[in-house]
Design a protein around this motif. Structure first.
Motif, PDB file in Angstrom:
ATOM      1  N   GLN A 124      16.279  -8.460 -54.880  1.00 28.98           N
ATOM      2  CA  GLN A 124      16.355  -9.893 -55.119  1.00 28.98           C
ATOM      3  C   GLN A 124      15.010 -10.439 -55.599  1.00 28.98           C
ATOM      4  O   GLN A 124      14.873 -10.826 -56.738  1.00 28.98           O
ATOM      5  N   ARG A 125      14.000 -10.389 -54.722  1.00 31.14           N
ATOM      6  CA  ARG A 125      12.669 -10.879 -55.115  1.00 31.14           C
ATOM      7  C   ARG A 125      11.611 -10.242 -54.221  1.00 31.14           C
ATOM      8  O   ARG A 125      11.887  -9.837 -53.094  1.00 31.14           O
ATOM      9  N   PHE A 126      10.402 -10.166 -54.764  1.00 31.48           N
ATOM     10  CA  PHE A 126       9.291  -9.522 -54.062  1.00 31.48           C
ATOM     11  C   PHE A 126       8.835 -10.378 -52.884  1.00 31.48           C
ATOM     12  O   PHE A 126       8.713 -11.603 -52.992  1.00 31.48           O
ATOM     13  N   SER A 127       8.550  -9.705 -51.749  1.00 30.00           N
ATOM     14  CA  SER A 127       8.072 -10.407 -50.564  1.00 30.00           C
ATOM     15  C   SER A 127       7.386  -9.412 -49.630  1.00 30.00           C
ATOM     16  O   SER A 127       7.782  -8.250 -49.542  1.00 30.00           O
ATOM     17  N   THR A 128       6.365  -9.886 -48.941  1.00 34.11           N
ATOM     18  CA  THR A 128       5.663  -9.059 -47.948  1.00 34.11           C
ATOM     19  C   THR A 128       5.945  -9.541 -46.525  1.00 34.11           C
ATOM     20  O   THR A 128       5.218  -9.179 -45.593  1.00 34.11           O
ATOM     21  N   ASP A 129       6.995 -10.322 -46.356  1.00 35.70           N
ATOM     22  CA  ASP A 129       7.309 -10.862 -45.031  1.00 35.70           C
ATOM     23  C   ASP A 129       7.592  -9.761 -44.024  1.00 35.70           C
ATOM     24  O   ASP A 129       7.166  -9.843 -42.858  1.00 35.70           O
ATOM     25  N   ALA A 130       8.313  -8.721 -44.436  1.00 31.56           N
ATOM     26  CA  ALA A 130       8.656  -7.647 -43.508  1.00 31.56           C
ATOM     27  C   ALA A 130       7.425  -6.866 -43.078  1.00 31.56           C
ATOM     28  O   ALA A 130       7.332  -6.392 -41.933  1.00 31.56           O
ATOM     29  N   TRP A 131       6.448  -6.724 -43.965  1.00 33.17           N
ATOM     30  CA  TRP A 131       5.227  -6.000 -43.628  1.00 33.17           C
ATOM     31  C   TRP A 131       4.341  -6.815 -42.689  1.00 33.17           C
ATOM     32  O   TRP A 131       3.631  -6.243 -41.857  1.00 33.17           O
ATOM     33  N   THR A 132       4.352  -8.106 -42.824  1.00 29.32           N
ATOM     34  CA  THR A 132       3.539  -8.936 -41.934  1.00 29.32           C
ATOM     35  C   THR A 132       4.184  -9.112 -40.564  1.00 29.32           C
ATOM     36  O   THR A 132       3.493  -9.464 -39.601  1.00 29.32           O
ATOM     37  N   ASP A 133       5.476  -8.860 -40.464  1.00 33.74           N
ATOM     38  CA  ASP A 133       6.180  -8.988 -39.180  1.00 33.74           C
ATOM     39  C   ASP A 133       7.160  -7.827 -39.010  1.00 33.74           C
ATOM     40  O   ASP A 133       8.379  -8.016 -39.067  1.00 33.74           O
ATOM     41  N   PRO A 134       6.651  -6.583 -38.808  1.00 30.31           N
ATOM     42  CA  PRO A 134       7.550  -5.425 -38.716  1.00 30.31           C
ATOM     43  C   PRO A 134       8.433  -5.437 -37.477  1.00 30.31           C
ATOM     44  O   PRO A 134       9.467  -4.767 -37.452  1.00 30.31           O
ATOM     45  N   CYS A 135       8.046  -6.183 -36.442  1.00 29.40           N
ATOM     46  CA  CYS A 135       8.853  -6.260 -35.223  1.00 29.40           C
ATOM     47  C   CYS A 135       9.677  -7.537 -35.180  1.00 29.40           C
ATOM     48  O   CYS A 135      10.065  -7.989 -34.087  1.00 29.40           O
ATOM     49  N   GLY A 136       9.935  -8.122 -36.340  1.00 29.58           N
ATOM     50  CA  GLY A 136      10.665  -9.374 -36.391  1.00 29.58           C
ATOM     51  C   GLY A 136      12.129  -9.248 -36.023  1.00 29.58           C
ATOM     52  O   GLY A 136      12.789 -10.245 -35.766  1.00 29.58           O
ATOM     53  N   VAL A 137      12.671  -8.044 -36.013  1.00 30.27           N
ATOM     54  CA  VAL A 137      14.063  -7.815 -35.640  1.00 30.27           C
ATOM     55  C   VAL A 137      14.117  -7.424 -34.171  1.00 30.27           C
ATOM     56  O   VAL A 137      13.346  -6.571 -33.716  1.00 30.27           O
ATOM     57  N   ALA A 138      15.012  -8.014 -33.437  1.00 27.53           N
ATOM     58  CA  ALA A 138      15.113  -7.751 -32.001  1.00 27.53           C
ATOM     59  C   ALA A 138      15.423  -6.280 -31.736  1.00 27.53           C
ATOM     60  O   ALA A 138      16.286  -5.685 -32.403  1.00 27.53           O
ATOM     61  N   ASP A 139      14.713  -5.702 -30.780  1.00 31.88           N
ATOM     62  CA  ASP A 139      14.910  -4.332 -30.274  1.00 31.88           C
ATOM     63  C   ASP A 139      14.478  -3.255 -31.260  1.00 31.88           C
ATOM     64  O   ASP A 139      14.589  -2.066 -30.929  1.00 31.88           O
ATOM     65  N   LEU A 140      13.985  -3.609 -32.444  1.00 29.28           N
ATOM     66  CA  LEU A 140      13.587  -2.576 -33.399  1.00 29.28           C
ATOM     67  C   LEU A 140      12.363  -1.811 -32.890  1.00 29.28           C
ATOM     68  O   LEU A 140      12.376  -0.581 -32.818  1.00 29.28           O
ATOM     69  N   CYS A 141      11.310  -2.523 -32.542  1.00 27.38           N
ATOM     70  CA  CYS A 141      10.098  -1.850 -32.085  1.00 27.38           C
ATOM     71  C   CYS A 141      10.298  -1.207 -30.723  1.00 27.38           C
ATOM     72  O   CYS A 141       9.648  -0.208 -30.404  1.00 27.38           O
ATOM     73  N   GLY A 142      11.189  -1.768 -29.922  1.00 23.74           N
ATOM     74  CA  GLY A 142      11.498  -1.135 -28.643  1.00 23.74           C
ATOM     75  C   GLY A 142      12.152   0.217 -28.826  1.00 23.74           C
ATOM     76  O   GLY A 142      11.787   1.201 -28.155  1.00 23.74           O
ATOM     77  N   SER A 143      13.114   0.294 -29.735  1.00 22.33           N
ATOM     78  CA  SER A 143      13.762   1.582 -30.006  1.00 22.33           C
ATOM     79  C   SER A 143      12.797   2.552 -30.676  1.00 22.33           C
ATOM     80  O   SER A 143      12.842   3.767 -30.430  1.00 22.33           O
ATOM     81  N   LEU A 144      11.900   2.027 -31.515  1.00 21.09           N
ATOM     82  CA  LEU A 144      10.911   2.887 -32.172  1.00 21.09           C
ATOM     83  C   LEU A 144       9.946   3.493 -31.151  1.00 21.09           C
ATOM     84  O   LEU A 144       9.666   4.696 -31.185  1.00 21.09           O
ATOM     85  N   SER A 145       9.445   2.668 -30.242  1.00 19.87           N
ATOM     86  CA  SER A 145       8.538   3.191 -29.221  1.00 19.87           C
ATOM     87  C   SER A 145       9.233   4.191 -28.318  1.00 19.87           C
ATOM     88  O   SER A 145       8.628   5.187 -27.902  1.00 19.87           O
ATOM     89  N   LEU A 146      10.511   3.978 -28.021  1.00 16.10           N
ATOM     90  CA  LEU A 146      11.262   4.932 -27.212  1.00 16.10           C
ATOM     91  C   LEU A 146      11.421   6.264 -27.937  1.00 16.10           C
ATOM     92  O   LEU A 146      11.239   7.331 -27.337  1.00 16.10           O
ATOM     93  N   SER A 147      11.726   6.221 -29.233  1.00 19.21           N
ATOM     94  CA  SER A 147      11.855   7.458 -30.010  1.00 19.21           C
ATOM     95  C   SER A 147      10.533   8.208 -30.079  1.00 19.21           C
ATOM     96  O   SER A 147      10.500   9.438 -29.965  1.00 19.21           O
ATOM     97  N   LEU A 148       9.443   7.477 -30.259  1.00 18.37           N
ATOM     98  CA  LEU A 148       8.125   8.122 -30.299  1.00 18.37           C
ATOM     99  C   LEU A 148       7.793   8.748 -28.944  1.00 18.37           C
ATOM    100  O   LEU A 148       7.245   9.861 -28.879  1.00 18.37           O
ATOM    101  N   LYS A 149       8.102   8.053 -27.865  1.00 19.39           N
ATOM    102  CA  LYS A 149       7.831   8.583 -26.528  1.00 19.39           C
ATOM    103  C   LYS A 149       8.638   9.848 -26.276  1.00 19.39           C
ATOM    104  O   LYS A 149       8.104  10.854 -25.785  1.00 19.39           O
ATOM    105  N   ILE A 150       9.921   9.827 -26.610  1.00 16.27           N
ATOM    106  CA  ILE A 150      10.767  11.010 -26.421  1.00 16.27           C
ATOM    107  C   ILE A 150      10.276  12.155 -27.298  1.00 16.27           C
ATOM    108  O   ILE A 150      10.219  13.315 -26.860  1.00 16.27           O
TER     109      ILE A 150
END
Length: 265
Positions: A48-74
């Protein structure tokens, strides 16, 4: 025969290699490009159009970083467990003769040969019969068992290629068994151990089938991605994927530079 045809024939292997490499990297390039997209709807499938919003807020989606940290820990704990157990098994299989050694060698390769869904269902049945609650520990045990075969294969190949005269020379120089292992055996086997550990980490972090069967209500990053794909794929998933790919490439480059420096010295 034209000059172009002769040039293609001389460089056919290089051209085929570069084409294969481009084919393998293309999905990662697509993930990188769409990590800078700002979709109009829920699905990040059309530019659609260029944006860096996702890079400035990678944990903006609920439970995304929580699941990522769990996968890294496992993945970290599964790598440690599989590497330690796999290294000991590799030395036992390569250095000692005992009953059922051939059977153990054959059983080690079964997790690599059989489909993941078979192992996943078998482990789930085992945990159910034992009355174990599904969650972090069942995922960790399943990942260690799955990764163990890959570590044994990598380390065993390295151990079997070692020259036993090096250890004998260390013993002739009055080195104790512990000194011989730490200063001679372990450094030689280290490349195989590191290769097995890196492979275990990648397999554990990326696994979905075995995790899905043994996770219960626990959600790892691959399971989060699978669930999000049904409701709408957030751009942050592309950001995490791009970051993981960049880290993997960086590790490979560091390893190559370290190997080249060691050869020069």
């Amino acid at each position: 025969m034209t000059a172009l045809t002769r040039w293609i024939r001389r460089n056919l292997v290089i051209i085929a290699g570069l084409g294969t490499l481009a084919y393998l990297i293309l999905p990662n390039v697509v993930v990188l490009v769409f990590s800078f997209n700002k979709p109009n709807g829920r699905f990040n499938y059309e530019w659609q159009r260029f944006s860096t919003d996702a890079w400035t807020d990678p944990c903006g989606v609920a439970d995304l970083c929580g699941s990522l940290s769990l996968s890294l820990k496992i993945a970290v704990w599964a790598t440690i467990g599989a590497t330690v157990l796999g290294t000991m098994i590799s030395f036992a299989l390569a250095r000692y003769r005992f009953r059922a050694r051939s059977a153990v060698n054959s059983l080690i390769f079964l997790p690599m040969a059989m489909p993941e869904v078979v192992m996943a269902a078998s482990l789930a049945t085992l945990f159910l019969n034992m009355g174990v609650d599904f969650g972090f520990w069942t995922i960790l045990i399943a990942h260690i068992m799955f990764c163990l075969s890959f570590v044994v294969t990598a380390v065993k190949a390295r151990v079997m290629s070692m020259d036993p005269r090096l250890e004998q020379a260390a013993q002739d120089l009055y080195a104790s068994p512990a000194q011989t292992f730490l200063r001679v055996t372990l450094p030689i086997a280290a490349p195989g151990i590191v290769a097995g550990a890196l492979l275990s980490f990648a397999l554990s972090f990326d696994d979905f089938i075995i995790t899905n069967f043994n996770a219960g209500s626990t959600v790892t990053f691959p399971m989060f991605v699978w669930g999000s794909a049904q409701r709408g794929t957030p751009v942050q998933i592309n950001v995490i994927g791009t970051a993981m790919f960049a880290v993997a490439v960086l590790c490979v480059l560091v390893g190559q530079l370290a190997g080249a420096r060691r050869k020069r010295s």
